[in-house]
Write a protein that holds these residues in place. Structure first.
Motif, short mmCIF file in Angstrom:
data_model
loop_
_atom_site.label_atom_id
_atom_site.label_comp_id
_atom_site.label_asym_id
_atom_site.label_seq_id
_atom_site.Cartn_x
_atom_site.Cartn_y
_atom_site.Cartn_z
N VAL A 24 45.45 46.83 41.00
CA VAL A 24 45.90 45.49 40.64
C VAL A 24 46.61 44.82 41.80
O VAL A 24 46.32 43.67 42.17
CB VAL A 24 46.83 45.54 39.41
N GLU A 25 47.55 45.53 42.43
CA GLU A 25 48.32 44.93 43.53
C GLU A 25 47.48 44.70 44.78
O GLU A 25 47.79 43.86 45.61
CB GLU A 25 49.53 45.81 43.86
N THR A 26 46.40 45.48 44.92
CA THR A 26 45.52 45.31 46.08
C THR A 26 44.59 44.12 45.90
O THR A 26 44.45 43.28 46.79
CB THR A 26 44.69 46.58 46.32
N PHE A 27 43.95 44.04 44.76
CA PHE A 27 42.95 43.00 44.55
C PHE A 27 43.48 41.76 43.83
O PHE A 27 42.79 40.74 43.75
CB PHE A 27 41.76 43.59 43.78
N SER A 28 44.73 41.85 43.32
CA SER A 28 45.37 40.69 42.69
C SER A 28 46.87 40.75 43.00
O SER A 28 47.70 40.92 42.11
CB SER A 28 45.14 40.69 41.18
N PRO A 29 47.21 40.62 44.28
CA PRO A 29 48.60 40.82 44.71
C PRO A 29 49.56 39.74 44.22
O PRO A 29 49.15 38.62 43.91
CB PRO A 29 48.50 40.82 46.24
N THR A 36 46.46 33.93 45.27
CA THR A 36 45.20 33.42 44.72
C THR A 36 44.91 32.02 45.24
O THR A 36 43.75 31.68 45.53
CB THR A 36 45.24 33.41 43.18
N GLY A 37 45.93 31.21 45.40
CA GLY A 37 45.74 29.87 45.98
C GLY A 37 45.20 29.95 47.40
O GLY A 37 44.32 29.17 47.78
N ALA A 38 45.73 30.90 48.17
CA ALA A 38 45.24 31.09 49.54
C ALA A 38 43.79 31.52 49.53
O ALA A 38 42.97 31.04 50.33
CB ALA A 38 46.10 32.12 50.26
N LEU A 81 33.98 36.82 45.08
CA LEU A 81 34.36 37.93 44.22
C LEU A 81 35.83 38.30 44.40
O LEU A 81 36.48 38.79 43.47
CB LEU A 81 33.47 39.15 44.48
N SER A 82 36.35 38.09 45.61
CA SER A 82 37.76 38.36 45.85
C SER A 82 38.63 37.50 44.94
O SER A 82 39.62 37.98 44.37
CB SER A 82 38.09 38.08 47.32
N VAL A 83 38.26 36.23 44.80
CA VAL A 83 38.99 35.33 43.91
C VAL A 83 38.78 35.72 42.45
O VAL A 83 39.74 35.78 41.66
CB VAL A 83 38.56 33.87 44.13
N LEU A 84 37.54 36.01 42.08
CA LEU A 84 37.25 36.39 40.69
C LEU A 84 37.99 37.65 40.29
O LEU A 84 38.51 37.76 39.17
CB LEU A 84 35.74 36.58 40.51
N SER A 85 38.05 38.62 41.20
CA SER A 85 38.78 39.86 40.91
C SER A 85 40.26 39.58 40.72
O SER A 85 40.90 40.12 39.80
CB SER A 85 38.58 40.86 42.05
N ALA A 86 40.82 38.73 41.59
CA ALA A 86 42.24 38.40 41.49
C ALA A 86 42.56 37.72 40.16
O ALA A 86 43.55 38.06 39.49
CB ALA A 86 42.64 37.50 42.66
N VAL A 87 41.71 36.78 39.76
CA VAL A 87 41.94 36.06 38.51
C VAL A 87 41.74 36.98 37.31
O VAL A 87 42.55 36.98 36.37
CB VAL A 87 41.00 34.84 38.42
N TYR A 88 40.67 37.78 37.34
CA TYR A 88 40.39 38.67 36.19
C TYR A 88 41.52 39.67 36.00
O TYR A 88 41.97 39.91 34.86
CB TYR A 88 39.07 39.42 36.41
N LEU A 89 42.00 40.28 37.09
CA LEU A 89 43.07 41.27 36.97
C LEU A 89 44.39 40.63 36.53
O LEU A 89 45.21 41.28 35.88
CB LEU A 89 43.27 41.99 38.31
N ALA A 90 44.57 39.36 36.86
CA ALA A 90 45.76 38.66 36.40
C ALA A 90 45.71 38.38 34.91
O ALA A 90 46.71 38.48 34.19
CB ALA A 90 45.92 37.35 37.17
N LEU A 107 33.90 44.68 39.04
CA LEU A 107 34.36 43.60 39.93
C LEU A 107 35.00 44.15 41.20
O LEU A 107 34.69 43.72 42.31
CB LEU A 107 35.38 42.72 39.19
N VAL A 108 35.88 45.12 41.03
CA VAL A 108 36.61 45.68 42.17
C VAL A 108 35.66 46.41 43.11
O VAL A 108 35.71 46.23 44.34
CB VAL A 108 37.73 46.62 41.69
N LYS A 109 34.78 47.24 42.57
CA LYS A 109 33.84 47.99 43.41
C LYS A 109 32.90 47.05 44.15
O LYS A 109 32.59 47.28 45.33
CB LYS A 109 33.04 48.98 42.56
N SER A 110 32.44 46.00 43.47
CA SER A 110 31.55 45.04 44.12
C SER A 110 32.27 44.31 45.26
O SER A 110 31.73 44.14 46.35
CB SER A 110 31.03 44.03 43.10
N THR A 111 33.51 43.90 44.98
CA THR A 111 34.32 43.22 46.02
C THR A 111 34.57 44.14 47.20
O THR A 111 34.42 43.75 48.36
CB THR A 111 35.66 42.76 45.42
N TRP A 112 34.94 45.37 46.90
CA TRP A 112 35.24 46.37 47.92
C TRP A 112 34.01 46.66 48.79
O TRP A 112 34.09 46.71 50.02
CB TRP A 112 35.73 47.63 47.23
#
Length: 256
Positions: A24-29, A36-38, A81-90, A107-112
């Motif tokens: 969570v902290e890695t993909f949705s810090p 997420t805005g960045a 996917l980086s944004v989608l992962s961040a939003v989904y995990l949030a 999501l995380v594996k695909s992003t990674w």
């Protein structure tokens, strides 16, 4: 390939128990609004570069023939996917932050996986363009600089600094497979008669239909083979290892 266990000098084990990557902290810090805005800003930037690249292309059907654009598409998919992962995990925080189950895992594996291809891929594209393809008489344009250097920095900023995603050695097979697939495409293109719409242009110095002058299988098979073999067995491993090292410069976000 997506091992969550982390144990090294920067992240020592506690009571001989290795720490795990906090998904969570890695993909949705945190703070999520800031990070997420960045990430959304970076998506807008890269998508605009893709749009400009396609718009500025004379023969749009040939746009995807180039390695630059293969890697650009992969990089765009990663940043989205980086944004989608961040939003989904949030919105759907898991009960445990050290597993890769369900939709979150996909999501995380695909992003990674995409990051492990995009980061070294951008380095490779940038090096190859400025050393093999760029001519001092060529015009330096905004899109050229973006797609052969700046997008690389954007991807690294998102993956290495915002998310701090560690690149695993096993993920080298993903990067190498894409490189091998592109080499196969250049061979198929050269011998299929598809042609190169830019080969007959006024500024072209090519005497064949190869995608790149430096990789002309029909006219210079030895030279093309040497470049591709060196890329696969020397350059790619070195580039990947460099990116792996960069991914471990900052402490990872871990959990017990």
């Amino acid at each position: 390939m997506f091992d969550l266990v982390e144990q090294d000098a920067l992240n020592p084990a506690v009571d001989d128990t290795p720490l795990s990557l906090c998904v969570v902290e890695t993909f949705s810090p945190h703070p999520r609004i800031l990070y997420t805005g960045a990430k959304i800003s970076l998506v807008a930037w890269i998508v605009s570069v893709v749009g400009m690249s396609i718009a500025n292309t004379t023969h749009k059907s040939f746009w995807l023939a180039y390695l630059t654009h293969w890697v650009l598409v992969i990089s765009t998919a990663y940043i989205i996917l980086s944004v989608l992962s961040a939003v989904y995990l949030a919105l759907h925080p898991p009960a445990r932050s050290d597993n890769l189950d369900g939709v979150m895992g996909v999501l995380v594996k695909s992003t990674w996986a995409l990051f492990a291809i995009a980061a070294p891929g951008q380095v490779m594209v940038t090096i190859l363009y400025w050393t093999l393809e760029f001519d001092v008489d060529d015009e330096v344009t905004y899109v050229n600089v973006m797609t052969h250097g700046i997008v690389m920095l954007v991807i690294m900023f998102d993956g290495f600094i915002l998310s701090r995603i560690p690149i695993r050695m096993k993920q080298f097979v993903l990067f190498e497979s894409v490189a091998a697939l592109y080499i196969l495409w250049t061979i198929i293109h050269d011998y299929s008669g598809i042609g190169n719409p830019y080969a007959d242009g006024e500024t072209s110095t090519q005497n064949d239909d190869a995608i790149y002058e430096s990789i002309a299988w029909k006219n210079n098979i030895d030279g093309a083979a040497i470049i591709c073999v060196v890329a696969l067995i020397v350059a790619n491993p070195v580039i990947f290892m460099a990116c792996r090292t960069l991914s471990r410069l900052l402490p990872r976000r871990l959990c017990a």
